[in-house]
Design a protein around this motif. Structure first.
Motif, PDB file in Angstrom:
ATOM      1  N   LYS A   1     -54.518  11.484  -7.423  1.00  0.00           N
ATOM      2  CA  LYS A   1     -55.246  11.602  -8.693  1.00  0.00           C
ATOM      3  C   LYS A   1     -56.573  12.337  -8.496  1.00  0.00           C
ATOM      4  O   LYS A   1     -56.937  13.222  -9.283  1.00  0.00           O
ATOM      5  CB  LYS A   1     -55.489  10.226  -9.299  1.00  0.00           C
ATOM      6  N   ASP A   2     -57.312  11.948  -7.443  1.00  0.00           N
ATOM      7  CA  ASP A   2     -58.601  12.595  -7.186  1.00  0.00           C
ATOM      8  C   ASP A   2     -58.428  14.095  -6.955  1.00  0.00           C
ATOM      9  O   ASP A   2     -59.222  14.909  -7.448  1.00  0.00           O
ATOM     10  CB  ASP A   2     -59.272  11.957  -5.965  1.00  0.00           C
ATOM     11  N   LEU A   3     -57.405  14.458  -6.182  1.00  0.00           N
ATOM     12  CA  LEU A   3     -57.178  15.869  -5.897  1.00  0.00           C
ATOM     13  C   LEU A   3     -56.798  16.632  -7.165  1.00  0.00           C
ATOM     14  O   LEU A   3     -57.288  17.744  -7.408  1.00  0.00           O
ATOM     15  CB  LEU A   3     -56.082  16.027  -4.836  1.00  0.00           C
ATOM     16  N   ASN A   4     -55.933  16.051  -7.971  1.00  0.00           N
ATOM     17  CA  ASN A   4     -55.566  16.699  -9.227  1.00  0.00           C
ATOM     18  C   ASN A   4     -56.777  16.853 -10.142  1.00  0.00           C
ATOM     19  O   ASN A   4     -56.935  17.866 -10.822  1.00  0.00           O
ATOM     20  CB  ASN A   4     -54.457  15.905  -9.919  1.00  0.00           C
ATOM     21  N   ASP A   5     -57.658  15.843 -10.155  1.00  0.00           N
ATOM     22  CA  ASP A   5     -58.875  15.940 -10.956  1.00  0.00           C
ATOM     23  C   ASP A   5     -59.788  17.053 -10.462  1.00  0.00           C
ATOM     24  O   ASP A   5     -60.553  17.636 -11.241  1.00  0.00           O
ATOM     25  CB  ASP A   5     -59.632  14.603 -10.930  1.00  0.00           C
ATOM     26  N   LEU A   6     -59.701  17.352  -9.158  1.00  0.00           N
ATOM     27  CA  LEU A   6     -60.513  18.423  -8.579  1.00  0.00           C
ATOM     28  C   LEU A   6     -59.830  19.785  -8.684  1.00  0.00           C
ATOM     29  O   LEU A   6     -60.350  20.774  -8.170  1.00  0.00           O
ATOM     30  CB  LEU A   6     -60.810  18.100  -7.102  1.00  0.00           C
ATOM     31  N   GLY A   7     -58.679  19.822  -9.339  1.00  0.00           N
ATOM     32  CA  GLY A   7     -57.979  21.085  -9.535  1.00  0.00           C
ATOM     33  C   GLY A   7     -57.004  21.444  -8.442  1.00  0.00           C
ATOM     34  O   GLY A   7     -56.372  22.499  -8.487  1.00  0.00           O
ATOM     35  N   VAL A   8     -56.852  20.584  -7.429  1.00  0.00           N
ATOM     36  CA  VAL A   8     -55.924  20.836  -6.325  1.00  0.00           C
ATOM     37  C   VAL A   8     -54.639  20.056  -6.610  1.00  0.00           C
ATOM     38  O   VAL A   8     -54.628  18.819  -6.541  1.00  0.00           O
ATOM     39  CB  VAL A   8     -56.525  20.412  -4.974  1.00  0.00           C
ATOM     40  N   GLY A   9     -53.584  20.762  -6.929  1.00  0.00           N
ATOM     41  CA  GLY A   9     -52.333  20.105  -7.290  1.00  0.00           C
ATOM     42  C   GLY A   9     -51.785  19.270  -6.158  1.00  0.00           C
ATOM     43  O   GLY A   9     -51.522  19.773  -5.058  1.00  0.00           O
ATOM     44  N   ALA A  10     -51.603  17.964  -6.391  1.00  0.00           N
ATOM     45  CA  ALA A  10     -51.102  17.041  -5.368  1.00  0.00           C
ATOM     46  C   ALA A  10     -49.923  16.259  -5.925  1.00  0.00           C
ATOM     47  O   ALA A  10     -49.899  15.912  -7.101  1.00  0.00           O
ATOM     48  CB  ALA A  10     -52.205  16.089  -4.925  1.00  0.00           C
ATOM     49  N   VAL A  11     -48.961  15.986  -5.053  1.00  0.00           N
ATOM     50  CA  VAL A  11     -47.798  15.206  -5.443  1.00  0.00           C
ATOM     51  C   VAL A  11     -47.676  14.030  -4.488  1.00  0.00           C
ATOM     52  O   VAL A  11     -47.849  14.172  -3.273  1.00  0.00           O
ATOM     53  CB  VAL A  11     -46.510  16.060  -5.431  1.00  0.00           C
ATOM     54  N   ASP A  12     -47.418  12.850  -5.033  1.00  0.00           N
ATOM     55  CA  ASP A  12     -47.327  11.627  -4.237  1.00  0.00           C
ATOM     56  C   ASP A  12     -45.894  11.125  -4.233  1.00  0.00           C
ATOM     57  O   ASP A  12     -45.324  10.849  -5.290  1.00  0.00           O
ATOM     58  CB  ASP A  12     -48.260  10.553  -4.813  1.00  0.00           C
TER      59      ASP A  12
ATOM     60  N   LEU B   1     -68.801  27.514 -15.869  1.00  0.00           N
ATOM     61  CA  LEU B   1     -68.830  26.153 -15.351  1.00  0.00           C
ATOM     62  C   LEU B   1     -67.435  25.596 -15.102  1.00  0.00           C
ATOM     63  O   LEU B   1     -67.307  24.428 -14.736  1.00  0.00           O
ATOM     64  CB  LEU B   1     -69.582  25.235 -16.337  1.00  0.00           C
ATOM     65  N   ALA B   2     -66.408  26.383 -15.286  1.00  0.00           N
ATOM     66  CA  ALA B   2     -65.042  25.901 -15.126  1.00  0.00           C
ATOM     67  C   ALA B   2     -64.718  25.654 -13.659  1.00  0.00           C
ATOM     68  O   ALA B   2     -65.226  26.316 -12.764  1.00  0.00           O
ATOM     69  CB  ALA B   2     -64.055  26.908 -15.709  1.00  0.00           C
ATOM     70  N   LYS B   3     -63.847  24.648 -13.402  1.00  0.00           N
ATOM     71  CA  LYS B   3     -63.448  24.317 -12.036  1.00  0.00           C
ATOM     72  C   LYS B   3     -62.261  25.171 -11.622  1.00  0.00           C
ATOM     73  O   LYS B   3     -61.452  25.564 -12.447  1.00  0.00           O
ATOM     74  CB  LYS B   3     -63.064  22.843 -11.958  1.00  0.00           C
ATOM     75  N   PRO B   4     -62.114  25.433 -10.327  1.00  0.00           N
ATOM     76  CA  PRO B   4     -60.923  26.157  -9.860  1.00  0.00           C
ATOM     77  C   PRO B   4     -59.685  25.285 -10.013  1.00  0.00           C
ATOM     78  O   PRO B   4     -59.777  24.048 -10.075  1.00  0.00           O
ATOM     79  CB  PRO B   4     -61.238  26.441  -8.396  1.00  0.00           C
ATOM     80  N   SER B   5     -58.541  25.899 -10.058  1.00  0.00           N
ATOM     81  CA  SER B   5     -57.292  25.160 -10.236  1.00  0.00           C
ATOM     82  C   SER B   5     -56.167  25.879  -9.504  1.00  0.00           C
ATOM     83  O   SER B   5     -56.195  27.094  -9.323  1.00  0.00           O
ATOM     84  CB  SER B   5     -56.943  25.050 -11.728  1.00  0.00           C
ATOM     85  N   THR B   6     -55.185  25.106  -9.062  1.00  0.00           N
ATOM     86  CA  THR B   6     -53.997  25.694  -8.439  1.00  0.00           C
ATOM     87  C   THR B   6     -52.980  26.125  -9.486  1.00  0.00           C
ATOM     88  O   THR B   6     -51.844  26.485  -9.146  1.00  0.00           O
ATOM     89  CB  THR B   6     -53.344  24.700  -7.464  1.00  0.00           C
ATOM     90  N   ASN B   7     -53.383  26.053 -10.737  1.00  0.00           N
ATOM     91  CA  ASN B   7     -52.547  26.591 -11.822  1.00  0.00           C
ATOM     92  C   ASN B   7     -51.173  25.922 -11.879  1.00  0.00           C
ATOM     93  O   ASN B   7     -50.150  26.571 -12.053  1.00  0.00           O
ATOM     94  CB  ASN B   7     -52.392  28.099 -11.657  1.00  0.00           C
ATOM     95  N   GLY B   8     -51.163  24.609 -11.740  1.00  0.00           N
ATOM     96  CA  GLY B   8     -49.910  23.855 -11.848  1.00  0.00           C
ATOM     97  C   GLY B   8     -49.119  23.757 -10.561  1.00  0.00           C
ATOM     98  O   GLY B   8     -48.157  22.992 -10.485  1.00  0.00           O
ATOM     99  N   LYS B   9     -49.470  24.493  -9.535  1.00  0.00           N
ATOM    100  CA  LYS B   9     -48.748  24.423  -8.260  1.00  0.00           C
ATOM    101  C   LYS B   9     -49.149  23.161  -7.498  1.00  0.00           C
ATOM    102  O   LYS B   9     -50.310  22.784  -7.488  1.00  0.00           O
ATOM    103  CB  LYS B   9     -49.048  25.654  -7.399  1.00  0.00           C
ATOM    104  N   LYS B  10     -48.177  22.535  -6.857  1.00  0.00           N
ATOM    105  CA  LYS B  10     -48.442  21.372  -6.014  1.00  0.00           C
ATOM    106  C   LYS B  10     -48.608  21.861  -4.577  1.00  0.00           C
ATOM    107  O   LYS B  10     -47.660  22.347  -3.965  1.00  0.00           O
ATOM    108  CB  LYS B  10     -47.302  20.360  -6.113  1.00  0.00           C
ATOM    109  N   VAL B  11     -49.817  21.721  -4.051  1.00  0.00           N
ATOM    110  CA  VAL B  11     -50.114  22.265  -2.723  1.00  0.00           C
ATOM    111  C   VAL B  11     -50.402  21.169  -1.697  1.00  0.00           C
ATOM    112  O   VAL B  11     -50.535  21.457  -0.507  1.00  0.00           O
ATOM    113  CB  VAL B  11     -51.311  23.240  -2.803  1.00  0.00           C
TER     114      VAL B  11
END
Length: 411
Positions: free
Chosen positions: A235-246, A185-195
Motif C-alpha cells: 500500500k505504501d509503495l502504491n501510494d508513492l507511485g511505485v506499483g506493487a503487488v502482494d 507538484l505531481a508525484k511520479p508513477s509507474t503508470n499502472g505497471k507492477k514493478v
C-alpha cells in the motif's frame, strides 16, 4: 690367566634399532602432515582473501563473536592464576578434538542429528555470516529460524483459503491537459505497471503481543500474521507511485501434504506465477519476521519503538553477490535515514534445503526479516513506512540511470 668374554645380543640391538626407526618414521610423518596442514590452510586463506569480494573478513568475524569464557581460557594460557575453577576449559582435550573433528567433517560428535543433516532437507541449520554490519549489530545476534509448533500448522478454527491478493489497479491516467502550475507538484508513477513483488514464504509468522500468548514457538496464525506487514508495504509503495503487488497464499491450507521445510519450494511457484502475470516486476521482497528476543529485534528512536530490519542473502545462489549489492543499497540508505534501524546483512549457506531463498530468480530479490515474535504490528508498520520510502527512491534512481532522456509519467 683367563680373559673376559663379551657377548653381544645382536637380536636385541636389531629390535631396538627397529623400534627407534618406527618412532622416527612416525614422528617425521606427524611433522610432515602438520606442516602440510598449515601450508594448505595458509594457501586457502590467501586464496579466500584474493577471490572473496564480499566485505566479510577472512575469519568471518571470529574475533568479535567469541564468548567471554573463550577469552578467559585464552588469557589463562599466559596468566595461570586466571584459570577458571570448577569448569571444563574450552581448550580441554575433549573440546579441542570435537572442534577439529567438526571443522573437518561438519559433524558434531555430541549431536547425532548432524550425521543426518546433510541428507535430510531442513534438518541442517543454516550458517549465518555477517556481510554488512548495522549500528547495533553483533555477531551473537544471528538470525534465528524456527519451525512452528505442530499445533500451529493447522488451527482448529481456521477457515482461511489460499488467496492471491492483488492491490486494486491504480487510477487511470487522464490524457486531458492540465495547467503547468498543477503538474509541478505531481508525484511520479509507474503508470499502472507492477514493478515490486511482495510475498511470504512463511506466511503464518505472527507475534506474541498480537495473539495474546507467551510461547514464541506458537506465534503463528492463519489471519494475524506477517502478510499484514506485506500488505502495508504494498500500500505504501502504491501510494508513492511505485506499483506493487502482494501475493499472500496460505500454503498450509493449499498445499497438499504441506511440510514447513518445503516453504521455499512452494513460494518459488508463487514468484514464477507473479513474474508471468506481471512482466514489469523488477524488485522482489520475501517478508518474514525473525525468531530472536525483543531486545535483539527492536530499537527505540526519538521515543518510539521500531522493529529492526535484517537482510538475508542466500549464498547457494551462484550470483548472490549481485543480490547482496542490492541489499546493501537499502541497508545503507535505511541506516543513513535512521541509524540503528537495520541489523545488517547476513549471508546464509547450507548443505541442502534453504540458503537460496528464490534469489537466483532475480538479481533484485531479498529476504527481509521485520522484527521478531515479541514485536507488535504497529512497531513493524513504523519501520515499513521508512522502508517503502527507501525502495521508492531506489526505484526512481534506477529509472533515471537505466532510461536517460526519458520522462517519468505524472499522475
Amino acid at each position: 690367566m683367563k680373559g673376559t668374554a663379551v657377548t653381544l645380543d645382536i637380536s636385541k640391538i636389531r629390535k631396538f634399532l627397529q623400534q627407534v626407526g618406527v618412532l622416527s618414521q612416525t614422528f617425521a610423518m606427524l611433522v610432515t602432515c602438520t606442516m602440510l596442514f598449515f601450508i594448505i590452510l595458509n594457501l586457502a586463506t590467501y586464496a579466500h582473501a584474493k577471490m572473496n569480494h564480499s566485505p566479510t573478513s577472512s575469519i568471518r568475524g571470529l574475533a568479535a563473536s567469541v564468548s567471554n569464557s573463550f577469552f578467559q581460557d585464552m588469557i589463562a594460557f599466559e596468566i595461570p592464576h586466571f584459570t577458571r575453577e570448577a569448569e571444563t576449559s574450552i581448550f580441554s582435550q575433549q573440546n579441542m578434538v570435537g572442534f577439529l573433528f567438526r571443522i573437518m567433517t561438519d559433524i558434531n560428535p555430541l549431536d547425532p542429528k548432524t550425521l543426518l543433516a546433510s541428507e535430510i532437507p531442513g534438518l541442517d541449520n543454516d550458517n549465518a555470516v555477517l556481510l554488512h554490519k548495522g549500528k547495533t549489530t553483533s555477531l551473537a545476534n544471528t538470525p534465528e529460524d524456527y519451525m512452528p509448533a505442530k499445533s500451529t500448522n493447522t488451527p482448529k478454527n481456521s477457515t482461511s483459503q489460499t488467496i492471491l491478493i492483488t492491490p486494486a489497479p491504480a487510477p487511470a491516467i487522464t490524457s486531458s491537459p492540465k495547467p503547468a502550475a498543477e503538474t509541478t507538484l505531481a508525484k511520479p508513477s509507474t503508470n499502472g505497471k507492477k514493478v515490486v513483488l511482495i510475498y511470504h514464504s512463511h506466511n503464518r509468522e505472527s507475534w506474541i503481543p498480537e495473539l495474546g500468548i507467551k510461547d514464541p514457538d506458537k506465534a503463528y496464525d492463519d489471519k494475524t500474521n506477517i502478510t499484514l506487514v506485506g500488505k502495508k508495504l504494498a500500500k505504501d509503495l502504491n501510494d508513492l507511485g511505485v506499483g506493487a503487488v502482494d501475493y499472500s497464499p496460505d500454503y498450509t491450507s493449499t498445499e497438499k501434504g504441506f511440510k514447513f521445510i518445503y516453504s521455499y519450494k512452494y513460494s518459488a511457484k508463487t514468484v514464477k506465477e507473479a513474474f508471468a502475470a506481471n512482466p514489469d516486476l523488477q524488485f522482489e521482497f520475501d517478508i518474514h519476521r525473525d525468531s530472536q528476543a525483543r531486545a535483539k529485534t527492536t530499537t527505540t528512536i526519538n521515543g518510539k519503538d521500531y522493529a529492526q530490519l535484517l537482510f538475508i542473502i542466500g549464498q547457494k545462489n551462484p550470483n548472490w553477490e549481485v543480490n547482496e549489492q542490492f541489499a546493501t543499497q537499502i541497508h545503507e540508505r535505511m541506516e543513513a535515514k535512521m541509524s540503528g534501524i537495520s541489523r545488517g546483512i547476513w549471508g546464509k549457506s547450507a548443505h541442502d534445503g534453504n540458503a537460496e531463498y528464490n534469489q537466483s530468480l532475480s538479481p533484485h530479490s531479498i529476504l527481509i526479516e521485520v522484527g521478531g515474535p515479541y514485536n507488535t504490528i504497529e512497531e513493524c508498520n513504523r519501520t515499513i513506512d521508512l522502508l517503502a520510502g527507501i525502495i521508492a527512491d531506489l526505484y526512481w534512481d534506477a529509472e533515471k540511470v537505466n532510461a536517460p532522456g526519458t520522462t517519468v509519467a505524472k499522475k
